[in-house]
Design a protein around this motif. Sequence first.
Motif: not given
Length: 154
Positions: A98-99, A102-103, A106, A108, A112-113, A116, A138
Motif C-alpha cells: 500500500c505504501t 501511494l508513493m 499519489r 507521496l 508521507e505514504a 498515511h 522511492e
Amino acid sequence: MLQLCKLTDSLFISNSRSACDDKLLSGEGVTFCINVSKQQPFPALRVSTLRVPVFDDPAENLHRYFDRCADTIEDVSQQGGRTLVYCKNGRSRSASICTAYLMKYRNLSLQEAFEHVKSVRSTVDPNEGFWLQLQRYEGELQSRKTGKNYSTSG
C-alpha cells in the motif's frame, strides 16, 4: 476486531481474517483482492484476485512486486473498482504494498505514504528488509520523474 481500513476511496488494507469476511467485502464494494502471502486463503466472495507469494521475511524480494501491485490497484480504481490488500496480520507485507502504491500514484514520499497508512491502521510495521526495499523504490520513482538512470540491482 474485523475491519477493512480505508486508505483511499478505492484502497483498503486488512488482515486475512477480515479479508475473508464476505459481508465486510461486499459492504465496502471490494472488487479485487491482493493477497500478499504464500498461504493465507482468498475470500469466498467472487472477486478478482492476485497472490503475491512472499513470507514476512526481510530477505524476501517484495520490491519486484511493487510496480505490478501499484499498477493493478490504479487500474481497478480507474475502472470504478475497489482493492483490498491483505496479509496474515495486515502489518508488514500489505502495508509495504500500500505504501508503494501511494508513493507511485499519489506522489507521496516514503515517509508521507507510510505515515498515511499508519494513521489509518496503527498496527502497520514493515520489516526492516521491506523498509529498505521501499527506500530503494522511492529512489527509483524519483529517478523515473527526472529521467535519470537508476540501478535496480541490490
